[in-house]
Design an enzyme around this catalytic site. Sequence first.
Site, PDB file in Angstrom:
ATOM      1  N   PHE A 147       0.848  -1.193   0.000  1.00 26.72           N
ATOM      2  CA  PHE A 147       0.000   0.000   0.000  1.00 26.72           C
ATOM      3  C   PHE A 147       0.883   1.241   0.000  1.00 26.72           C
ATOM      4  O   PHE A 147       2.065   1.203   0.355  1.00 26.72           O
ATOM      5  CB  PHE A 147      -0.914   0.004   1.232  1.00 26.72           C
ATOM      6  CG  PHE A 147      -0.186   0.033   2.543  1.00 26.72           C
ATOM      7  CD1 PHE A 147       0.106   1.235   3.176  1.00 26.72           C
ATOM      8  CD2 PHE A 147       0.236  -1.153   3.153  1.00 26.72           C
ATOM      9  CE1 PHE A 147       0.795   1.260   4.377  1.00 26.72           C
ATOM     10  CE2 PHE A 147       0.918  -1.137   4.357  1.00 26.72           C
ATOM     11  CZ  PHE A 147       1.203   0.070   4.966  1.00 26.72           C
ATOM     12  N   CYS A 148       0.291   2.366  -0.409  1.00 33.59           N
ATOM     13  CA  CYS A 148       0.970   3.655  -0.396  1.00 33.59           C
ATOM     14  C   CYS A 148      -0.083   4.744  -0.197  1.00 33.59           C
ATOM     15  O   CYS A 148      -1.252   4.446   0.051  1.00 33.59           O
ATOM     16  CB  CYS A 148       1.772   3.870  -1.676  1.00 33.59           C
ATOM     17  SG  CYS A 148       0.781   3.755  -3.191  1.00 33.59           S
ATOM     18  N   THR A 149       0.290   5.993  -0.315  1.00 28.77           N
ATOM     19  CA  THR A 149      -0.617   7.090   0.025  1.00 28.77           C
ATOM     20  C   THR A 149      -1.852   7.123  -0.859  1.00 28.77           C
ATOM     21  O   THR A 149      -2.987   7.105  -0.377  1.00 28.77           O
ATOM     22  CB  THR A 149       0.118   8.442  -0.072  1.00 28.77           C
ATOM     23  OG1 THR A 149       1.311   8.383   0.709  1.00 28.77           O
ATOM     24  CG2 THR A 149      -0.775   9.568   0.428  1.00 28.77           C
TER      25      THR A 149
END
Length: 299
Positions: A176-178
């Site tokens: 996951f990331c922003t």
Amino acid sequence: MPQFVVAALYRFTPLDDYAALMEPIESTMARLGVKGSLLLAKEGINGTIAADREGIDGILAYLRQDDRLSALDVKESYCDEMPFKRARVRLKKEIVTMGVEGIDPLKTVGTYVDPKDWNTLLNDPDVTLVDTRNDYEYAIGTFKGAMNPETHTFREFPKYVENNLNPEKHRKVAMFCTGGIRCEKSTALLKGMGFNEVYHLRGGILKYLEEVDPSESLWEGDCFVFDGRVSVGHGLEEGEHIMCFGCGWPVTKEQQQSERFIAGVQCPQCADTITDQQRSRFAERQRQHEQSKTTNQAE
């Protein structure tokens, strides 16, 4: 009602004429009162911008007139003060810099998982959860049990994967990331390295915090954002972090109470690393900034 709309957007799509798009986009942003930063590259567009509702609707409509950008991925949040000082459109080699040749999310990418299904995936004991963001982002919030790559830039992520993940051992990897863009490339990277089951959070942390009820959330802390708000929490409400000018790390409300914190100069993270010369220079900058604020308020 908050005055400003913040739009985080990206789209991987071939833009061979990306340099020619720069000036028209800059002109349109200026006309509509849009501030923030957009990156253009041969592989697409990425950035975060802010304006009033009319301005954001206008710039998105303008961008989507180009068929290649009609399916822009956009995540919106809101704030009371303009989170950017200026508008910038920059030309780059990559819209998110990994530095690995041949990575193309349009050809190979992991399996998207909607926010409503993310918790179920994370509760699978066979899943290895990896935060693809950098150390200063991980420091203020992440998903429970996520591995920290301890990277300073996204360029370091491929080396982290090479040294710490193995397709034979890590059969299911979730990342996951922003806002989702880094995972487009990180999942493509893993697929190319022989990992079969690779998943990523559709819309990133921002979409999860927007859609998932806090009572059911597996997120811990705040999410770092690349604008003047510094961080957001559930419901995309603005957090209480500020940015340290000395090192660029987010500073928590508790850290702001530390005797090692000096506004505009240093925080507990960098108090022992910045030089006296830097400290003096930062203090003078802060003094001028405070003086400017006082002058503007008096006028």
